[in-house]
Design an enzyme around this catalytic site. Structure first.
Site, PDB file in Angstrom:
ATOM      1  N   SER A  50       0.856  -1.186   0.000  1.00 45.80           N
ATOM      2  CA  SER A  50       0.000   0.000   0.000  1.00 45.80           C
ATOM      3  C   SER A  50       0.898   1.244   0.000  1.00 45.80           C
ATOM      4  O   SER A  50       2.122   1.139   0.161  1.00 45.80           O
ATOM      5  CB  SER A  50      -0.871  -0.004   1.258  1.00 45.80           C
ATOM      6  OG  SER A  50      -0.033   0.146   2.400  1.00 45.80           O
ATOM      7  N   ASP A  83      -0.907  -1.584  -4.139  1.00 45.77           N
ATOM      8  CA  ASP A  83      -2.275  -1.702  -3.627  1.00 45.77           C
ATOM      9  C   ASP A  83      -2.869  -0.293  -3.466  1.00 45.77           C
ATOM     10  O   ASP A  83      -2.220   0.602  -2.903  1.00 45.77           O
ATOM     11  CB  ASP A  83      -2.208  -2.423  -2.267  1.00 45.77           C
ATOM     12  CG  ASP A  83      -3.564  -2.873  -1.765  1.00 45.77           C
ATOM     13  OD1 ASP A  83      -4.485  -3.034  -2.586  1.00 45.77           O
ATOM     14  OD2 ASP A  83      -3.696  -3.080  -0.537  1.00 45.77           O
ATOM     15  N   HIS A  84      -4.071  -0.096  -3.961  1.00 46.92           N
ATOM     16  CA  HIS A  84      -4.793   1.187  -3.806  1.00 46.92           C
ATOM     17  C   HIS A  84      -3.965   2.417  -4.168  1.00 46.92           C
ATOM     18  O   HIS A  84      -3.831   3.351  -3.353  1.00 46.92           O
ATOM     19  CB  HIS A  84      -5.355   1.341  -2.387  1.00 46.92           C
ATOM     20  CG  HIS A  84      -6.441   0.372  -2.072  1.00 46.92           C
ATOM     21  ND1 HIS A  84      -7.736   0.502  -2.536  1.00 46.92           N
ATOM     22  CD2 HIS A  84      -6.417  -0.790  -1.378  1.00 46.92           C
ATOM     23  CE1 HIS A  84      -8.464  -0.523  -2.135  1.00 46.92           C
ATOM     24  NE2 HIS A  84      -7.687  -1.331  -1.428  1.00 46.92           N
ATOM     25  N   ASP A 105      -6.910   3.097  -7.924  1.00 53.52           N
ATOM     26  CA  ASP A 105      -8.219   3.086  -7.277  1.00 53.52           C
ATOM     27  C   ASP A 105      -8.898   4.431  -7.497  1.00 53.52           C
ATOM     28  O   ASP A 105      -8.806   5.344  -6.675  1.00 53.52           O
ATOM     29  CB  ASP A 105      -8.069   2.792  -5.778  1.00 53.52           C
ATOM     30  CG  ASP A 105      -9.415   2.726  -5.079  1.00 53.52           C
ATOM     31  OD1 ASP A 105     -10.447   2.989  -5.743  1.00 53.52           O
ATOM     32  OD2 ASP A 105      -9.455   2.427  -3.873  1.00 53.52           O
ATOM     33  N   GLU A 142     -10.843  -0.065  -9.982  1.00 51.41           N
ATOM     34  CA  GLU A 142     -11.932  -0.393  -9.038  1.00 51.41           C
ATOM     35  C   GLU A 142     -13.188   0.383  -9.400  1.00 51.41           C
ATOM     36  O   GLU A 142     -13.157   1.587  -9.625  1.00 51.41           O
ATOM     37  CB  GLU A 142     -11.531  -0.063  -7.589  1.00 51.41           C
ATOM     38  CG  GLU A 142     -12.723  -0.242  -6.623  1.00 51.41           C
ATOM     39  CD  GLU A 142     -12.351  -0.383  -5.164  1.00 51.41           C
ATOM     40  OE1 GLU A 142     -11.274  -0.937  -4.877  1.00 51.41           O
ATOM     41  OE2 GLU A 142     -13.155   0.051  -4.319  1.00 51.41           O
ATOM     42  N   SER A 235     -10.140 -10.876   3.957  1.00 53.27           N
ATOM     43  CA  SER A 235      -9.707 -11.674   5.105  1.00 53.27           C
ATOM     44  C   SER A 235     -10.907 -12.400   5.695  1.00 53.27           C
ATOM     45  O   SER A 235     -12.027 -11.882   5.691  1.00 53.27           O
ATOM     46  CB  SER A 235      -9.061 -10.774   6.173  1.00 53.27           C
ATOM     47  OG  SER A 235      -7.713 -10.549   5.836  1.00 53.27           O
ATOM     48  N   ASN A 275      -7.553 -10.204  -2.061  1.00 56.16           N
ATOM     49  CA  ASN A 275      -6.672  -9.382  -1.223  1.00 56.16           C
ATOM     50  C   ASN A 275      -6.793  -9.731   0.256  1.00 56.16           C
ATOM     51  O   ASN A 275      -7.896  -9.710   0.830  1.00 56.16           O
ATOM     52  CB  ASN A 275      -7.033  -7.904  -1.388  1.00 56.16           C
ATOM     53  CG  ASN A 275      -6.530  -7.341  -2.697  1.00 56.16           C
ATOM     54  OD1 ASN A 275      -6.148  -8.084  -3.601  1.00 56.16           O
ATOM     55  ND2 ASN A 275      -6.523  -6.025  -2.802  1.00 56.16           N
ATOM     56  N   ILE A 276      -5.657 -10.025   0.863  1.00 54.93           N
ATOM     57  CA  ILE A 276      -5.640 -10.441   2.271  1.00 54.93           C
ATOM     58  C   ILE A 276      -4.500  -9.742   3.003  1.00 54.93           C
ATOM     59  O   ILE A 276      -3.331  -9.886   2.644  1.00 54.93           O
ATOM     60  CB  ILE A 276      -5.472 -11.979   2.371  1.00 54.93           C
ATOM     61  CG1 ILE A 276      -6.703 -12.672   1.757  1.00 54.93           C
ATOM     62  CG2 ILE A 276      -5.256 -12.409   3.831  1.00 54.93           C
ATOM     63  CD1 ILE A 276      -6.587 -14.175   1.648  1.00 54.93           C
ATOM     64  N   ASP A 277      -4.860  -9.003   4.013  1.00 57.78           N
ATOM     65  CA  ASP A 277      -3.875  -8.346   4.879  1.00 57.78           C
ATOM     66  C   ASP A 277      -4.194  -8.636   6.346  1.00 57.78           C
ATOM     67  O   ASP A 277      -3.357  -9.126   7.112  1.00 57.78           O
ATOM     68  CB  ASP A 277      -3.901  -6.831   4.608  1.00 57.78           C
ATOM     69  CG  ASP A 277      -2.784  -6.099   5.328  1.00 57.78           C
ATOM     70  OD1 ASP A 277      -1.995  -6.748   6.040  1.00 57.78           O
ATOM     71  OD2 ASP A 277      -2.698  -4.866   5.199  1.00 57.78           O
TER      72      ASP A 277
HETATM   73  P1  13P Z   1      -8.395  -7.276   4.487  1.00 56.18           P
HETATM   74  O1  13P Z   1      -8.368  -6.106   5.426  1.00 56.18           O
HETATM   75  O2  13P Z   1      -9.719  -7.970   4.533  1.00 56.18           O
HETATM   76  O3  13P Z   1      -7.278  -8.204   4.693  1.00 56.18           O
HETATM   77  O4  13P Z   1      -8.280  -6.693   2.992  1.00 56.18           O
HETATM   78  C1  13P Z   1      -7.041  -6.265   2.472  1.00 56.18           C
HETATM   79  C2  13P Z   1      -7.198  -5.536   1.183  1.00 56.18           C
HETATM   80  O5  13P Z   1      -8.234  -5.509   0.560  1.00 56.18           O
HETATM   81  C3  13P Z   1      -6.000  -4.836   0.685  1.00 56.18           C
HETATM   82  O6  13P Z   1      -6.265  -4.119  -0.479  1.00 56.18           O
HETATM   83  O1  G3H Z   2      -5.813  -1.797   1.625  1.00 57.44           O
HETATM   84  C1  G3H Z   2      -5.684  -2.157   2.770  1.00 57.44           C
HETATM   85  C2  G3H Z   2      -4.522  -2.904   3.242  1.00 57.44           C
HETATM   86  O2  G3H Z   2      -4.883  -3.612   4.386  1.00 57.44           O
HETATM   87  C3  G3H Z   2      -3.331  -2.004   3.478  1.00 57.44           C
HETATM   88  O3  G3H Z   2      -3.502  -1.259   4.615  1.00 57.44           O
HETATM   89  O4  G3H Z   2      -2.887   1.126   4.121  1.00 57.44           O
HETATM   90  O5  G3H Z   2      -2.735   0.190   6.446  1.00 57.44           O
HETATM   91  O6  G3H Z   2      -1.098  -0.511   4.686  1.00 57.44           O
HETATM   92  P1  G3H Z   2      -2.499  -0.053   4.992  1.00 57.44           P
HETATM   93 ZN    ZN Z   3      -8.153  -3.198  -0.655  1.00 53.03          ZN
END
Ligand code: 13P
Ligand code: G3H
Ligand code: ZN
Length: 361
Positions: A50, A83-84, A105, A142, A235, A275-277
């Site tokens: 991100s 990401d984003h 995004d 998106e 997640s 996507n999984i964080d």
């Molecule tokens: P989670 O917070 O559900 O893991 O999603 C992560 C995500 O979408 C990152 O872009």
């Molecule tokens: O897009 C969401 C991800 O969980 C990344 O989160 O912006 O806190 O790194 P973050």
């Molecule tokens: Zn996301």
């Protein structure tokens, strides 16, 4: 060294009907955890950073970290993804630092908070697609804003995402508009909104179709069978990870995530990137809490980072297996971004709208 673009990887996943988890990273331990899991099951990898991760780890550190992981595991194709991305500059600088894929995004304005109108989204996404495809990098767009169908609220938990209340028209991607969006922007993958949100607090009960609108995915896939769909906020927030955190002094209120069976249903309907964080954050935090609670005298970071890495790796391995990635890494021959740029320039990778996948090949 096996860097791969998102487009090539997701084309392969579509051809063989599997989905690829995209794991967020911020540090070395997370990078190693993902690669150890991928190596154990011969799975291809999407690592994503991100804007917050890039600021935290530093672009130069991230670049060399990914180089190191690719050198350690030359047989595993690695897609490095932004990401984003919030604007053209974020996407351009990601590519400059070796990312093979970016998310623009445009569902939110450049502040990452204000919902954008459709015209803005198309224009900014198209600009990034043009730039990225010149150099062979892939683009995820998106359409629709992530947020809860239960409350209409976005999530501020991880510092981005809209902060107000939205209607279902914005929280659910419109299938007809999705067709128009893919045609107009030529994105390689499309993230859609259907009730998932970032972070741990997605649902106040086990989700059903009212709050997790999987039918939206099916409707979009029926109209865009050749478009790779992306599920954000995916997640599963497993109960056992909540329990470990709370057992060792954490205070997480009971919550529900996206059940793995629902993701597997999505994979049958065109979802290729998941996507999984949060699950990985929880796995690491639970393991760290356990060590610090059981051994209050411990002060060597390796004593808690090693179990944290192992706990994250276990989650990654489980998702690779659940999404059908096992055994594919060694069967993919990654093309360079230069080779992908030629394919875009030759028109080979143009979006095929409304044609069945088999007919398009
Ligand atoms: P989670 O917070 O559900 O893991 O999603 C992560 C995500 O979408 C990152 O872009
Ligand atoms: O897009 C969401 C991800 O969980 C990344 O989160 O912006 O806190 O790194 P973050
Ligand atoms: Zn996301």
């Amino acid at each position: 060294m096996a860097r791969i673009t998102l487009r090539q990887l997701l084309d392969h996943a579509a051809e063989h009907s599997y989905g690829v988890p995209a794991f967020n990273i911020n540090n070395m331990e997370q990078g190693l955890a993902i690669m150890e899991a991928a190596d154990a099951v011969d799975a291809p990898v999407i690592i994503q950073a991100s804007r917050g991760a890039r600021a935290y780890a530093n672009d130069i550190v991230l670049k060399h970290l990914i180089d190191a992981l690719a050198e350690m595991y030359p047989h595993i194709p690695i897609c490095m993804h932004q990401d984003h991305g919030n604007n053209e500059a974020t996407c351009a600088t990601a590519i400059q630092f070796g990312f093979t894929s970016v998310m623009m995004d445009g569902s939110l304005k450049a502040d990452g908070k204000t919902p954008a109108d459709y015209g803005y989204n198309v224009a900014v996404t198209r600009a990034v697609v043009d730039m990225a495809h010149w150099v062979g990098a892939s683009v995820e767009g998106e359409l629709g804003v992530l947020g809860s169908l239960e409350t209409g609220m976005g999530e501020k938990e991880d510092g981005h995402g809209f902060e107000g209340k939205l209607g279902h028209d914005q929280l659910l991607t419109d299938p007809d508009q999705a067709v128009d969006f893919v045609k107009a922007t030529q994105v390689d993958a499309l993230a859609i909104a259907m009730g998932t949100s970032h972070g741990a607090y997605k649902f106040t009960r086990r989700p059903d179709g009212d709050v997790l609108a999987m039918h939206v995915i099916e409707e979009i896939h029926a109209r865009l069978p050749n478009t790779h769909l992306v599920m954000h906020g995916s997640s599963s927030v497993p109960q056992d990870l909540q329990d470990v955190i709370n057992q060792y002094g954490g205070e997480m209120p009971q919550t529900w995530g996206v059940p793995v069976e629902e993701i597997q249903r999505g994979i049958k309907h065109g979802v290729r990137k998941i996507n999984i964080d949060t699950d990985n954050r929880m796995a690491m935090t639970g393991a760290i809490r356990k060590v610090l609670a059981e051994k209050p005298g411990e002060f060597d970071p390796r004593a808690y980072l090693k179990p944290a890495k192992a706990a994250m790796s276990a989650v990654c391995k489980q998702r690779f297996l659940e999404f059908g990635c096992e055994g594919w890494a060694s069967k993919i021959k990654p093309l360079s971004t230069a080779a992908m740029a030629k394919r875009y320039a030759a028109g080979e990778l143009e979006a095929k709208i409304g044609v069945s996948r088999q007919a398009a090949e």
